[in-house]
Design a protein around this motif. Sequence first.
Motif: not given
Length: 259
Positions: A89-110
């Motif tokens: 949660s502390v790190l969330a605002h330091r990661i680019p949004q595009s990276v978070l979105t791609a990770a989100f999609a990949a996890l949903a597919a898995l």
Amino acid sequence: MSVLITALLCGAVVGVALGALGGGGGVLAVPALVYLLGVEPAQAGTTSLVIVTATTVTALFRHAGTGNVKWRTGALFAAAGVLPAIGTSVLAHRIPQSVLTAAFAALAALAAAAMLRGTRTTTRAPAEDDGPAGPARRGRLGTVAAGAGLGAVTGLLGVGGGFLAVPALVSVLRLPMRKAVGTSLVVILINSVVSLTTRLAVSGISLDLAVFGPFVGAAVLGAWDGRRLASKLSGAALQRAFAAVLLGVASFMLIGVLA
């Protein structure tokens, strides 16, 4: 379509998903807030956690009387994810949004793939029930590892984690689908509260009440009706519906990243 109507429709879908499937609320709420309601990505995860927390309380209340909530298993699973959830949660605002979105999609597919595998498994042999010694029989290490991973995802992506908790409870702990749905709500509630508290302490929150009010109101009502819908479907049908929702969301978000 007005913001009010869009928020009501999105909230209803999120609520039904949580009430019927024991997850999918956050994984649906985040893209709905960003792409349909114009909420800033930095605030969407935090707003989603507020919505998911309120909705999960309603859904858990509806499931609690059915005997499908394994409180001890859910608490152990969630407890393992508390520290990872705080850290990410502390790190969330330091990661680019595009990276978070791609990770989100990949996890949903898995997660969708895991659920589809689960439907084939349950057609071959009925899932073993989870008694008081269930976590010990399945392996406490597996429970803790899955819970820790889920906590990290919850804190990082701003979701309750049910879209991964349900597949993990089915695949790792071998819970029947209906018990996985009910138990996942315990996990979602604990993870959401921990992640939300950490985010508020780090960055605060600014809610657009014109969006948040109707969204959370419709979600709570949807969660109430979602439990009734779940009682009319078989465990395998619930798993297939869950997987279809996750695949649709994953595709939508990946298209958004690549466009």
